[in-house]
Write an enzyme that holds these catalytic residues in place. Structure first.
Site, PDB file in Angstrom:
ATOM      1  N   GLU A 341       0.713  -1.038  -0.027  1.00  0.00           N
ATOM      2  CA  GLU A 341      -0.087  -0.175   0.013  1.00  0.00           C
ATOM      3  C   GLU A 341       0.802   1.203   0.044  1.00  0.00           C
ATOM      4  OE1 GLU A 341      -2.805  -0.066   3.078  1.00  0.00           O
ATOM      5  OE2 GLU A 341      -3.929  -1.950   2.235  1.00  0.00           O
ATOM      6  N   GLU A 571      -5.113  -8.519   0.141  1.00  0.00           N
ATOM      7  CA  GLU A 571      -5.542  -8.309   1.303  1.00  0.00           C
ATOM      8  C   GLU A 571      -6.954  -8.339   1.281  1.00  0.00           C
ATOM      9  OE1 GLU A 571      -4.401  -5.086   3.828  1.00  0.00           O
ATOM     10  OE2 GLU A 571      -2.134  -5.697   3.777  1.00  0.00           O
TER      11      GLU A 571
END
Length: 818
Positions: A341, A571
């Site tokens: 991220e 995720e």
């Protein structure tokens, strides 16, 4: 007859366009019709009566809806599960072993493949959320002094777990069918002591964990994890010295408003997901801008005489290379996720004074210019949201006027690079004055528009990949899009050449049910497709809508090499502490299980490979995953009522443990499992690839859902069921043209079904299938192969129907016992 038909057609059209289920829309249309009639005839007794009825009916409907919204379905016979002794490893069911490095092919469209060309659908977990924080001293974010330790003297050894606990956790995960691990490693864990000083003890420990995974036939890929840069900027990842080198005073980051940390809240409630607001704060935004684009936006910023971007990336890639060097001889290490991220920082922001394009409405809303003034020691009033989208007035940040920079405001990176200056004021003090509010909108040197992925992310991927592949040439690179809060849901275009792809790339985007994650409440009636930004009403549409959004990831990966690259949802998960942790008090996880099943169904609809977030061995009801108030672990000691049972401690297991196809001789077209059905029905449909030389498809079938065996029906061919490895091997007929095959698995309650139950349009008419003698109950301990069957010639059937619909083609397949 015309009016009802027209109304039905209109109803179906609206439900399709608006993603609203018909059963919900029908009463709404009826109430609207009554209101329309009542308004027309309002001056008559009949009209007033209609309006009264409408009012009473609407009130009753509202009350019914409030009650219904909080009623969640229950899994029937949820406790009808075999107890599995954790102390007897020989009796713990396993799962099909994952592929080793070099066996997993990642350079042919959206699917992973094996050496035979079969499509691989990995399923795994992130191991573990606790790996973001050190063990010595203990770095839990709910510990107010966990950032006060000597910053270079830490250890991450025993993250994710002590080695003497490894067998328990790994055996449990494999028993649940999770064999592909995203192993969390932070830059700080490797290089916390200082630039170029690596923690040899941690690297040895990491190697030992990987070898333990190999003993259990589990594969891993290393995830270089971070959230909002570092622990000192409210997240995790980078070592403290990176902030020191840029000129920040780490002791003042939170006090000045340059960051917000959970530690500073001490005993006060910490707003859920507040850590995400650090993307807007000076600390994280500055570091990310320097890391990716310092050469363009901060050319005057040097670290030890080296441009900041070069310095930071060089050290990060060297640390990644050192991890690869430590693991180069471990064949179960598939590859590396180069950065979790990542953020764009300030890059691409059109107006430094404007926060309106930022999609994160939580906590203090800080514009880039607000962040720079705060860091310079100014007090700033900003909008405050007490919870997601809940505006709560304006608040003052940095009331004591603390400076975030170690050498005062003049040492600010952005002052030095001409974004702002200190202007003398009438009272003899200097105040910040913005010079170029669109400084980050374009490349300052060339004036060119910014394509962050092409200009900054991809060059970094290549640099990190080179450092890793120097030690492991066939390592697969897992790449993630940059998290830009101004462009949530925007389609990515990560274009790579075949030479860039090399041994393989994977597009590893993340997906969460955003409304559930942010609100920590689950609704089975209302949702939002966070990929396509569409409202979804009704559980069926929520699941299918989310699944359709996930399916778009494959469209983005098509430009990663000439043949495209596989997709993995790196995720995905659900907060276990929904509704203020109601399940912990009641021990009733009905809401959480429904939320988890919705996300899992979305992954099935999207035909996705994934790694769940997360499995955290140290999770507790009180502190969750011990990081910023998050609680998404599918395991907790606090739910462990029988420590000797492998399943004890698992959370919402009826939704988490699911049958799934693992190796498939063609392209999957439909996957569906229903844990709420009494027979635990599982349907799988795929379209065969005639180019393959093998005809064996392998599925994982968990004993958790089928403790007394299963009724299995296949479209053609033969199968073998091994309950010790929970593996079904299905050998189907080979055809010279694409052909559709299906399998149905059910808990033995009712007679075996004859057709698959699929939501895919191309399988709705499979009722012409005949189960015949192909249906058979298979129990643990039985002869694990079904009888031999002879199929019609699939080549002839496919050739005769090459231009027909799939259901017409399938109707030609039948069975006859020899």
């Amino acid at each position: 007859m015309g009016a009802p038909v027209l109304a039905f057609v209109l109803l179906r059209a609206i439900t399709r366009v608006a993603s609203i289920e018909a059963w919900l829309l029908s009463p709404l249309l009826l109430l609207s019709l009554l209101f329309f009639i009542g308004c027309i005839a309002a001056d008559t007794p009949a009209g007033r009566f209609v309006l009264v009825v409408l009012g009473v009916g609407s009130g009753g409907a509202f009350v019914w809806l409030l009650v219904k919204v909080r009623q969640f379905p229950r899994v029937p016979d949820a406790h009808d599960v075999d107890r599995v002794e954790i102390d007897d490893p020989e009796k713990i069911p396993t799962a099909p072993p994952m592929l080793l490095r070099g066996e997993l092919k990642c350079n042919a469209n959206r699917w992973f493949r094996d050496a035979d060309g079969r499509r691989i659908i990995p399923r795994g977990v992130n191991l573990a959320g606790g790996s973001k924080m050190p063990t010595q001293p203990l770095g839990y974010t709910h510990e107010p002094r966990s950032l006060d330790e000597p910053r270079g003297e830490v250890s991450f050894v025993n993250r994710p777990f002590p080695l003497d606990e490894a067998d328990e956790h790994l055996a449990r995960l494999r028993c649940w069918g999770y064999t592909f691990f995203r192993l969390i490693v932070t830059w700080e864990a490797v290089e916390h002591a200082g630039p170029g000083v690596y923690d040899r003890a941690y690297l040895d420990y990491l190697q030992a964990v990987v070898r333990k995974c190999a003993e259990h036939e589990l594969c891993v890929f290393i995830d270089f994890h971070q959230d909002v840069w570092s622990r000192w900027t409210g997240g995790d990842g980078a070592p403290a010295w990176t902030l020191d080198k840029v000129g920040f005073n780490l002791d003042n980051l939170d006090a000045s408003g340059a960051a917000v940390t959970k530690q500073s809240f001490k005993d006060r409630p910490y707003p859920r997901m507040l850590w995400n607001s650090n993307h807007q704060r000076l600390g994280a935004a500055t570091m990310w801008t320097l890391f990716f684009a310092g050469n363009d936006f901060a050319p005057k910023t040097l670290i030890d005489g080296e441009p900041a971007q070069e310095y930071l990336q060089r050290h990060f890639c060297a640390a990644a290379g050192r991890v690869a060097q430590a693991l180069r001889d471990e064949p179960n290490v598939i590859g590396f996720d180069v950065l979790n991220e990542p953020s764009n920082g300030f890059v691409g922001i059109e107006d430094a004074t404007d926060i309106s394009n930022n999609s994160f409405y939580m906590g203090w809303r800080v514009a880039p210019w607000d962040a720079m003034r705060l860091g310079a020691g100014a007090s700033v009033r900003v909008d405050y949201f007490s919870s997601f989208l809940m505006y709560d007035g304006r608040r003052t940040l940095n009331p004591t006027k603390v400076c975030a920079w170690a050498n005062g405001p003049a040492s600010c990176v952005w002052l030095q690079n001409g974004v702002w200056k200190l202007q003398a004021s009438g009272n003899g003090r200097e105040t910040p004055e913005l010079l170029v509010k669109d400084y980050f909108a374009r490349n300052p040197s060339t004036g060119a528009e910014i394509d962050f992925t092409a200009d900054y992310a991809i060059p970094f991927w290549k640099r990190a990949a080179k450092a890793i592949r120097e030690h492991i040439p066939d390592a697969v690179i897992f790449a993630e899009p940059v998290l830009d809060l101004a462009k949530v849901g925007a389609k990515e275009s990560p274009e790579l050449s075949d030479s860039d792809v090399g041994a393989g790339y994977v597009w590893a985007k993340h997906w969460y049910d955003g409304t559930t994650l942010m609100s920590k409440h689950f609704s089975q009636y209302f949702g939002l497709d966070s990929v396509r930004m569409m409202p979804l009403i009704g559980l069926g549409f929520i699941q299918r809508g989310h699944g359709a959004g996930i399916a778009t990831f494959a469209e983005e990966s098509r430009v990663m090499g000439s043949s495209g690259s596989p997709v993995l949802v790196g995720e995905v998960g659900v907060p276990i502490d929904l509704s203020a942790g109601a399940a912990f008090d009641s021990e009733d996880f009905v809401e959480v299980t429904c939320a988890m099943n919705t996300s899992m169904r979305a992954l099935e609809v999207g035909l996705a490979s994934f790694t769940l977030w997360n499995y955290s061995p140290e999770n507790s009801n009180a502190h969750g995953d011990n990081w910023n108030g998050e609680d998404l672990s599918i395991f907790s000691r606090d739910q462990c009522q029988d420590p000797s049972d492998i399943h004890s401690g698992g959370r919402c297991l009826p939704a988490v443990i699911r049958p799934y196809p693992f190796r498939v001789c063609g392209d999957p077209t439909s996957i569906k499992f229903d844990p709420y059905a009494a027979d635990r029905r599982f349907d799988f449909v795929f379209r065969s690839d005639p180019a393959l030389r093998v005809t064996e498809t392998i599925l994982f079938v968990p004993r958790y859902h089928y403790p007394r065996g299963a009724n299995i029906v296949v479209s053609d061919g033969t199968y073998e069921m091994n309950w010790e490895t929970q593996t079904l091997s299905w050998r189907h007929q080979r055809a010279n043209a694409p052909h559709t095959h299906w399998i149905v698995i059910r808990k033995p309650i009712d007679p075996a079904p004859s057709v698959p139950d699929s939501e895919a349009d191309d399988t709705k008419s499979l009722k012409a299938h005949q189960s015949g003698p192909a249906s058979r109950r298979v129990e643990p301990g039985d002869d694990d192969s079904n009888a031999d069957f002879e199929d019609v010639d699939l080549d002839d059937a496919a050739a005769a129907s090459s231009s027909s619909s799939l259901e017409d083609l399938e109707a030609q397949s039948s069975f006859q016992k020899k």
